[in-house]
Motif scaffolding. Structure first.
Motif, PDB file in Angstrom:
ATOM      1  N   TYR A  66     -70.013 -50.607   3.712  1.00  0.00           N
ATOM      2  CA  TYR A  66     -69.062 -50.074   4.682  1.00  0.00           C
ATOM      3  C   TYR A  66     -69.189 -48.559   4.718  1.00  0.00           C
ATOM      4  N   THR A  67     -68.822 -47.978   5.850  1.00  0.00           N
ATOM      5  CA  THR A  67     -68.752 -46.532   5.955  1.00  0.00           C
ATOM      6  C   THR A  67     -67.529 -46.163   6.785  1.00  0.00           C
ATOM      7  N   ILE A  68     -67.071 -44.946   6.617  1.00  0.00           N
ATOM      8  CA  ILE A  68     -65.903 -44.460   7.345  1.00  0.00           C
ATOM      9  C   ILE A  68     -66.319 -44.148   8.786  1.00  0.00           C
ATOM     10  N   THR A  69     -65.452 -44.472   9.734  1.00  0.00           N
ATOM     11  CA  THR A  69     -65.721 -44.223  11.154  1.00  0.00           C
ATOM     12  C   THR A  69     -65.098 -42.891  11.566  1.00  0.00           C
ATOM     13  N   PRO A  70     -65.441 -42.389  12.747  1.00  0.00           N
ATOM     14  CA  PRO A  70     -64.772 -41.168  13.235  1.00  0.00           C
ATOM     15  C   PRO A  70     -63.243 -41.322  13.299  1.00  0.00           C
ATOM     16  N   ASP A  71     -62.759 -42.511  13.698  1.00  0.00           N
ATOM     17  CA  ASP A  71     -61.309 -42.740  13.713  1.00  0.00           C
ATOM     18  C   ASP A  71     -60.730 -42.663  12.301  1.00  0.00           C
ATOM     19  N   GLY A  72     -61.482 -43.185  11.338  1.00  0.00           N
ATOM     20  CA  GLY A  72     -61.043 -43.112   9.942  1.00  0.00           C
ATOM     21  C   GLY A  72     -60.978 -41.678   9.455  1.00  0.00           C
ATOM     22  N   ARG A  73     -61.990 -40.881   9.806  1.00  0.00           N
ATOM     23  CA  ARG A  73     -62.001 -39.454   9.423  1.00  0.00           C
ATOM     24  C   ARG A  73     -60.839 -38.702  10.059  1.00  0.00           C
ATOM     25  N   GLU A  74     -60.581 -39.000  11.325  1.00  0.00           N
ATOM     26  CA  GLU A  74     -59.481 -38.326  12.024  1.00  0.00           C
ATOM     27  C   GLU A  74     -58.139 -38.686  11.401  1.00  0.00           C
ATOM     28  N   SER A  75     -57.961 -39.955  11.102  1.00  0.00           N
ATOM     29  CA  SER A  75     -56.716 -40.396  10.465  1.00  0.00           C
ATOM     30  C   SER A  75     -56.547 -39.734   9.102  1.00  0.00           C
ATOM     31  N   LEU A  76     -57.617 -39.692   8.336  1.00  0.00           N
ATOM     32  CA  LEU A  76     -57.559 -39.044   7.028  1.00  0.00           C
ATOM     33  C   LEU A  76     -57.222 -37.564   7.172  1.00  0.00           C
ATOM     34  N   ALA A  77     -57.862 -36.896   8.118  1.00  0.00           N
ATOM     35  CA  ALA A  77     -57.599 -35.470   8.334  1.00  0.00           C
ATOM     36  C   ALA A  77     -56.142 -35.221   8.708  1.00  0.00           C
ATOM     37  N   ASN A  78     -55.565 -36.112   9.483  1.00  0.00           N
ATOM     38  CA  ASN A  78     -54.179 -35.937   9.924  1.00  0.00           C
ATOM     39  C   ASN A  78     -53.141 -36.281   8.855  1.00  0.00           C
ATOM     40  N   PHE A  79     -53.491 -37.208   7.950  1.00  0.00           N
ATOM     41  CA  PHE A  79     -52.471 -37.726   7.036  1.00  0.00           C
ATOM     42  C   PHE A  79     -52.819 -37.643   5.550  1.00  0.00           C
ATOM     43  N   TYR A  80     -53.921 -36.975   5.195  1.00  0.00           N
ATOM     44  CA  TYR A  80     -54.311 -36.951   3.780  1.00  0.00           C
ATOM     45  C   TYR A  80     -53.228 -36.351   2.890  1.00  0.00           C
ATOM     46  N   ILE A  81     -52.382 -35.541   3.446  1.00  0.00           N
ATOM     47  CA  ILE A  81     -51.292 -34.923   2.694  1.00  0.00           C
ATOM     48  C   ILE A  81     -50.321 -35.985   2.151  1.00  0.00           C
ATOM     49  N   ASN A  82     -50.356 -37.193   2.745  1.00  0.00           N
ATOM     50  CA  ASN A  82     -49.501 -38.283   2.266  1.00  0.00           C
ATOM     51  C   ASN A  82     -50.014 -38.899   0.961  1.00  0.00           C
ATOM     52  N   ILE A  83     -51.239 -38.576   0.590  1.00  0.00           N
ATOM     53  CA  ILE A  83     -51.752 -38.998  -0.715  1.00  0.00           C
ATOM     54  C   ILE A  83     -51.210 -37.986  -1.725  1.00  0.00           C
ATOM     55  N   PRO A  84     -50.548 -38.445  -2.777  1.00  0.00           N
ATOM     56  CA  PRO A  84     -50.034 -37.489  -3.762  1.00  0.00           C
ATOM     57  C   PRO A  84     -51.150 -36.558  -4.256  1.00  0.00           C
ATOM     58  N   LYS A  85     -50.816 -35.288  -4.401  1.00  0.00           N
ATOM     59  CA  LYS A  85     -51.802 -34.282  -4.800  1.00  0.00           C
ATOM     60  C   LYS A  85     -52.494 -34.667  -6.104  1.00  0.00           C
ATOM     61  N   SER A  86     -51.750 -35.219  -7.043  1.00  0.00           N
ATOM     62  CA  SER A  86     -52.334 -35.606  -8.332  1.00  0.00           C
ATOM     63  C   SER A  86     -53.401 -36.688  -8.145  1.00  0.00           C
ATOM     64  N   VAL A  87     -53.160 -37.616  -7.224  1.00  0.00           N
ATOM     65  CA  VAL A  87     -54.137 -38.682  -6.959  1.00  0.00           C
ATOM     66  C   VAL A  87     -55.371 -38.098  -6.265  1.00  0.00           C
ATOM     67  N   ARG A  88     -55.177 -37.194  -5.310  1.00  0.00           N
ATOM     68  CA  ARG A  88     -56.317 -36.541  -4.649  1.00  0.00           C
ATOM     69  C   ARG A  88     -57.177 -35.807  -5.667  1.00  0.00           C
ATOM     70  N   GLU A  89     -56.531 -35.078  -6.562  1.00  0.00           N
ATOM     71  CA  GLU A  89     -57.283 -34.337  -7.581  1.00  0.00           C
ATOM     72  C   GLU A  89     -58.013 -35.280  -8.523  1.00  0.00           C
ATOM     73  N   GLU A  90     -57.349 -36.362  -8.899  1.00  0.00           N
ATOM     74  CA  GLU A  90     -57.971 -37.339  -9.796  1.00  0.00           C
ATOM     75  C   GLU A  90     -59.185 -37.992  -9.131  1.00  0.00           C
ATOM     76  N   ILE A  91     -59.055 -38.336  -7.858  1.00  0.00           N
ATOM     77  CA  ILE A  91     -60.174 -38.931  -7.117  1.00  0.00           C
ATOM     78  C   ILE A  91     -61.324 -37.935  -7.021  1.00  0.00           C
ATOM     79  N   SER A  92     -61.014 -36.703  -6.675  1.00  0.00           N
ATOM     80  CA  SER A  92     -62.060 -35.675  -6.547  1.00  0.00           C
ATOM     81  C   SER A  92     -62.812 -35.488  -7.856  1.00  0.00           C
ATOM     82  N   GLN A  93     -62.098 -35.409  -8.968  1.00  0.00           N
ATOM     83  CA  GLN A  93     -62.733 -35.245 -10.280  1.00  0.00           C
ATOM     84  C   GLN A  93     -63.567 -36.475 -10.646  1.00  0.00           C
ATOM     85  N   PHE A  94     -63.009 -37.656 -10.404  1.00  0.00           N
ATOM     86  CA  PHE A  94     -63.717 -38.889 -10.729  1.00  0.00           C
ATOM     87  C   PHE A  94     -65.014 -38.996  -9.937  1.00  0.00           C
ATOM     88  N   VAL A  95     -64.946 -38.719  -8.637  1.00  0.00           N
ATOM     89  CA  VAL A  95     -66.136 -38.799  -7.788  1.00  0.00           C
ATOM     90  C   VAL A  95     -67.167 -37.771  -8.225  1.00  0.00           C
TER      91      VAL A  95
END
Length: 174
Positions: free
Chosen positions: A70-99
């Motif tokens: 699977y891959t992310i679509t342009p609609d998926g990227r747009e949705s993420l760009a608009n709402f990524y702030i709804n992901i708790p900052k700690s989870v975003r940081e944890e995902i970034s470090q893990f990746v």
């Protein structure tokens, strides 16, 4: 882990993982990253949300072989760009470090496949592949005398595939 029922946040977490990995991912890889190796999403929620993202056209299938990618679509990227702030900052940081720490290992695990089976004459065939989303990059088959040798090659493939590919390419394309 987030509370059960936070489907929109779970969708955003998976989209964020796709964005950070910057490559096509299999269901097995997503589930492993999000629920087995980490507790970002429960296993059942992860599988459910992945299929919902596909139904909503936020991700799409780009390859359907042994393991669907699977891959992310342009609609998926747009949705993420608009709402990524709804992901708790700690989870975003944890995902970034893990990746950052594990992306190469996951890509390698996803791209390198191996299998072995016994032949009629008692020997074993070891099948090795390096896959890309479009087509296999390299496929090799070895006939070896015993199961011990087949199993050893099978286990080493993921670790040695890139080096072997480079060596073969270098020798054949000079």
């Amino acid at each position: 882990m987030l509370k059960t029922g936070e489907t929109s946040t779970h969708k955003l977490i998976i989209l964020f993982v796709f964005d950070k990995m910057e490559s096509a991912l299999s269901e097995r890889t997503i589930v492993d990253m999000c629920s087995t190796s980490n507790n970002w999403i429960s296993y059942m929620d992860c599988v459910d949300v992945l299929h919902r993202l596909k139904d909503d056209n936020f991700i799409c299938i780009i390859s359907q072989d042994d393991d669907t990618l699977y891959t992310i679509t342009p609609d998926g990227r747009e949705s993420l760009a608009n709402f990524y702030i709804n992901i708790p900052k700690s989870v975003r940081e944890e995902i970034s470090q893990f990746v950052k720490k594990n992306s190469a290992r996951y890509r390698n695990k996803q791209e390198c496949r191996s299998d072995y089976f016994q032949n009629v004459d008692g020997t074993f065939t070891v099948a090795l592949k390096i896959l890309s989303p479009v087509q296999p990059i390299l496929e090799l088959k070895f006939v070896v005398p015993d199961k011990k040798t087949a199993k050893a090659i099978y286990k080493k493939w993921e670790e040695k595939a890139a080096d072997l590919y480079s060596l073969v390419y270098e020798h054949l394309c000079d």
